[in-house]
Write a protein that holds these residues in place. Structure first.
Motif, PDB file in Angstrom:
ATOM      1  N   THR A 174       0.358 188.104 -22.348  1.00 13.79           N
ATOM      2  CA  THR A 174      -0.772 187.354 -22.239  1.00 13.79           C
ATOM      3  C   THR A 174      -0.923 186.706 -23.748  1.00 13.79           C
ATOM      4  O   THR A 174      -1.358 187.481 -24.472  1.00 13.79           O
ATOM      5  CB  THR A 174      -1.900 187.718 -21.627  1.00 13.79           C
ATOM      6  N   ASN A 175      -0.794 185.339 -23.787  1.00 17.05           N
ATOM      7  CA  ASN A 175      -1.148 184.435 -24.976  1.00 17.05           C
ATOM      8  C   ASN A 175      -2.439 184.124 -24.950  1.00 17.05           C
ATOM      9  O   ASN A 175      -2.819 183.198 -23.977  1.00 17.05           O
ATOM     10  CB  ASN A 175      -0.164 183.594 -25.328  1.00 17.05           C
ATOM     11  N   VAL A 182       6.039 184.049 -29.433  1.00 13.14           N
ATOM     12  CA  VAL A 182       7.884 184.498 -29.166  1.00 13.14           C
ATOM     13  C   VAL A 182       7.702 185.901 -29.144  1.00 13.14           C
ATOM     14  O   VAL A 182       7.537 186.717 -30.384  1.00 13.14           O
ATOM     15  CB  VAL A 182       8.563 183.773 -30.076  1.00 13.14           C
ATOM     16  N   VAL A 183       8.242 186.557 -28.170  1.00 14.94           N
ATOM     17  CA  VAL A 183       8.253 188.133 -28.055  1.00 14.94           C
ATOM     18  C   VAL A 183       9.515 188.647 -27.930  1.00 14.94           C
ATOM     19  O   VAL A 183      10.503 188.041 -27.085  1.00 14.94           O
ATOM     20  CB  VAL A 183       7.192 188.530 -26.816  1.00 14.94           C
ATOM     21  N   ASP A 184       9.764 189.773 -28.414  1.00 14.00           N
ATOM     22  CA  ASP A 184      11.027 190.761 -28.422  1.00 14.00           C
ATOM     23  C   ASP A 184      10.660 191.816 -27.670  1.00 14.00           C
ATOM     24  O   ASP A 184       9.459 192.466 -27.715  1.00 14.00           O
ATOM     25  CB  ASP A 184      11.612 191.175 -29.674  1.00 14.00           C
ATOM     26  N   VAL A 206       6.026 182.774 -24.714  1.00 16.41           N
ATOM     27  CA  VAL A 206       4.762 183.056 -23.880  1.00 16.41           C
ATOM     28  C   VAL A 206       3.840 181.590 -24.296  1.00 16.41           C
ATOM     29  O   VAL A 206       3.419 181.659 -25.646  1.00 16.41           O
ATOM     30  CB  VAL A 206       3.896 184.158 -24.014  1.00 16.41           C
ATOM     31  N   GLY A 207       3.855 180.790 -23.365  1.00 15.94           N
ATOM     32  CA  GLY A 207       3.062 179.663 -23.845  1.00 15.94           C
ATOM     33  C   GLY A 207       1.467 179.548 -24.084  1.00 15.94           C
ATOM     34  O   GLY A 207       1.033 180.686 -23.753  1.00 15.94           O
ATOM     35  N   THR A 232       7.131 193.550 -29.569  1.00 20.49           N
ATOM     36  CA  THR A 232       6.759 193.055 -30.988  1.00 20.49           C
ATOM     37  C   THR A 232       6.762 191.388 -30.764  1.00 20.49           C
ATOM     38  O   THR A 232       7.608 190.819 -30.213  1.00 20.49           O
ATOM     39  CB  THR A 232       7.824 193.496 -31.853  1.00 20.49           C
ATOM     40  N   THR A 233       6.082 190.770 -31.860  1.00 24.14           N
ATOM     41  CA  THR A 233       6.272 189.277 -31.772  1.00 24.14           C
ATOM     42  C   THR A 233       6.900 188.700 -33.027  1.00 24.14           C
ATOM     43  O   THR A 233       6.717 189.217 -34.186  1.00 24.14           O
ATOM     44  CB  THR A 233       4.842 188.812 -31.660  1.00 24.14           C
ATOM     45  N   ARG A 234       7.725 187.794 -32.778  1.00 22.13           N
ATOM     46  CA  ARG A 234       8.472 186.840 -33.929  1.00 22.13           C
ATOM     47  C   ARG A 234       7.464 185.935 -34.482  1.00 22.13           C
ATOM     48  O   ARG A 234       7.397 185.539 -35.566  1.00 22.13           O
ATOM     49  CB  ARG A 234       9.578 186.511 -33.428  1.00 22.13           C
ATOM     50  N   SER A 235       6.335 185.515 -33.676  1.00 21.83           N
ATOM     51  CA  SER A 235       5.531 184.313 -34.054  1.00 21.83           C
ATOM     52  C   SER A 235       4.368 184.549 -32.930  1.00 21.83           C
ATOM     53  O   SER A 235       4.452 185.037 -31.806  1.00 21.83           O
ATOM     54  CB  SER A 235       5.984 183.094 -34.007  1.00 21.83           C
ATOM     55  N   GLY A 236       3.061 184.308 -33.437  1.00 18.04           N
ATOM     56  CA  GLY A 236       1.914 184.456 -32.669  1.00 18.04           C
ATOM     57  C   GLY A 236       1.541 185.948 -32.373  1.00 18.04           C
ATOM     58  O   GLY A 236       2.050 186.862 -33.159  1.00 18.04           O
ATOM     59  N   ARG A 237       0.690 186.125 -31.228  1.00 22.16           N
ATOM     60  CA  ARG A 237       0.221 187.425 -30.928  1.00 22.16           C
ATOM     61  C   ARG A 237       0.062 187.430 -29.424  1.00 22.16           C
ATOM     62  O   ARG A 237      -0.144 186.171 -28.873  1.00 22.16           O
ATOM     63  CB  ARG A 237      -1.091 187.834 -31.690  1.00 22.16           C
ATOM     64  N   VAL A 238       0.084 188.493 -28.805  1.00 21.72           N
ATOM     65  CA  VAL A 238      -0.053 188.671 -27.534  1.00 21.72           C
ATOM     66  C   VAL A 238      -0.973 189.864 -27.137  1.00 21.72           C
ATOM     67  O   VAL A 238      -0.937 190.641 -27.925  1.00 21.72           O
ATOM     68  CB  VAL A 238       1.223 188.611 -26.731  1.00 21.72           C
TER      69      VAL A 238
END
Length: 503
Positions: A174-175, A182-184, A206-207, A232-238
């Motif tokens: 959830t963003n 962007v998540v791995d 995840v928009g 893990t996230t490549r960018s942003g956080r969730v």
């Protein structure tokens, strides 16, 4: 060019004069001594939480409860605000908290209830806590699914997931932010990283203010009963949470394990557990040898035949502890078998209560200590519904447990407990709201002395002969942060003068 040095020197002199004036007129009326003051603990002024979509079942009934503990916002100006809204474009408000110490609640039905995001600021930010509790009466997802809503982050470990037949395990992402994340997702089994199709589990978008649900068995063809999932996230956080559904056993949320560490505590294994399975993962390349102890009411013991667990580097190991609690509540304590070699690990236990067709499933992850204060927002006044486990590690500890008012009124009530080192105390029952308080209420645990203390709350709600239950650890709410005190450093001015002279 000749005027520049004079101008800089004049500016430096003026700044020095102002600095001296600031020192003479410091708020506490004392002159500066040149020594930097120690950092102070200040209440946070903004908190964020994320709650995943509660269920895919049309008959799911979900209760949301949120609270900010009273007395934690000294020095924070303004009343503040705290709201949970749907993680959708409409951002429909689900609940709003207006006063510290008084929880609020809301309900939702069916499979359409969205994930939630929310923020609290001002006086309602320090210690703001929210909980979602979902009851599903029948079907594969039947059971009581409880989860404390979590702050968004960038790195999560979930030991205890599976991709085997009879299991449907999802990771909810959830963003809460206005930009995409962007998540791995990586899966680690007993032989290391699971084989996946090229690109599977990578670059999951995840928009903004939205949620994505990923079925783990779609990421690999391997049938693995014990898997550690790494998000893990490549960018942003969730916000990330794992949801487990097991045929014929039940369903529950699996919260993320505490960060990798050489020693871990898994608090609050119920006294009547009929099956306890430990799953651990060593994220690095080094093997970990763990000593296993169960801290119970009378002290700590090593389970016969299950005293140690060997975890290979980069792999997941498991150990069936069966009915290790034997009628007494307890907490698992994992420490290095060789005190001189500490290898970071993550861990969780799968817990089953009941037998045959009346089984129910829950999870207890490794969790951090209570610290200064920790809160669980959703507790019930029904007899036996709420139990609290307190485990002291290292030294004796004294804690205060406070029940808030209920969502439908009442007065707070407190009780103090002393927990002996190496033991688990089951506070049965914990305090309940006074003054005829009704509705869900919050429990807050504060460490008064000694410690560290690890705590967990078990919520049990019988349903047609099955004891539905869910366990949530209580960890430090991080309601305060360390804020360094500023001090004057006149050497900066000297450097400016010297540099000006060289020019």
């Amino acid at each position: 060019m000749k005027r520049a040095p004079l101008t800089l020197a004049a500016a430096a002199a003026a700044l020095a004069a102002l600095t001296g004036m600031a020192a003479l007129t410091a708020p506490d009326g004392t002159a500066a001594t040149g020594a930097a003051p120690a950092a102070a603990r200040r209440p946070v002024e903004r908190s964020a939480l994320v709650c995943p979509s509660p269920s895919g079942s049309d008959i799911a009934e979900t209760a949301y409860t949120a609270v900010t503990p009273a007395g934690g916002a000294r020095g924070v100006g303004g009343q503040g605000a705290a709201r949970l809204v749907g993680a959708t474009k409409e951002q429909k408000q689900v609940l709003e908290l207006k006063e510290a110490g008084k929880p609020v609640g809301a309900t939702a039905s069916g499979a359409e209830a969205p994930a939630l995001t929310g923020t609290a600021d001002g006086a309602l930010a320090p210690g703001w806590t929210a909980q979602q509790t979902t009851k599903v009466s029948v079907g594969q997802a039947r059971g009581l699914l409880g989860l404390a809503c979590t702050p968004p982050g960038t790195d999560f470990w979930f030991p205890g997931t599976a991709t085997s037949q009879g299991r449907q395990d999802y990771v909810h992402l959830t963003n809460a932010d206005d930009s995409p994340a962007v998540v791995d997702i990586e899966l680690f089994g007993p032989e290391g990283r699971a084989k996946t199709e090229q690109g599977s589990g990578e670059n999951i978008r995840v928009g903004p203010r939205s949620s994505v649900r990923v079925l783990l068995s779609t990421l690999t063809s391997e049938q693995l009963p014990d898997v550690t999932t790494h998000v893990t996230t490549r960018s942003g956080r969730v916000g990330a949470s794992a949801q487990v559904m097991e045929d014929g056993v039940g369903a529950d949320w699996l919260p993320a394990s505490a960060d990798p560490a050489g020693s871990l505590v898994l608090p609050g294994i119920p006294a009547d557990a009929t099956s306890v399975r430990l799953i651990a993962h060593a994220p690095g390349e080094e093997d970990a040898d763990l000593r296993i102890k169960l801290a119970g009411p009378g002290g700590s013991i090593s389970p016969a035949g299950s005293e140690q667990l060997h975890v290979k580097g980069g792999m997941t190991a498991s150990l069936d502890l069966k009915d290790v609690t034997r009628g007494e509540p307890g907490s698992l304590v994992l420490t290095p078998a060789d005190p001189g070699k500490s290898v970071p690990v993550v861990a969780a236990v799968r817990v089953v209560r009941g037998t045959g067709a009346k089984q129910e499933l829950g999870f207890v992850p490794a969790a951090g200590p209570v610290g200064a204060r920790a809160t669980n927002a959703d507790n019930r006044t029904d007899q036996g519904a709420t139990t609290l486990s307190l485990t002291a590690v290292g030294t004796d500890a004294k804690v205060r447990v406070t029940a808030s008012a209920g969502t439908q009124g009442g007065e707070p009530a407190s009780q103090e407990y002393t927990v002996k080192a190496g033991t688990t105390m089951a506070a049965v029952p914990p305090p309940v709201p006074g003054g005829g308080g009704k509705g869900p209420y919050a429990l807050t645990v504060e460490t008064l002395s000694g410690g560290p203390v690890h705590a967990a709350r078990t919520l049990s709600l019988p349903h047609e002969g099955i004891l539905f239950f869910t366990v949530q650890p209580l960890t430090d709410d991080r309601g305060t942060v360390s804020v360094p005190e500023a001090s004057q450093d006149l050497t900066v001015l000297d450097d400016d003068r010297n540099r000006t002279g060289r020019e």
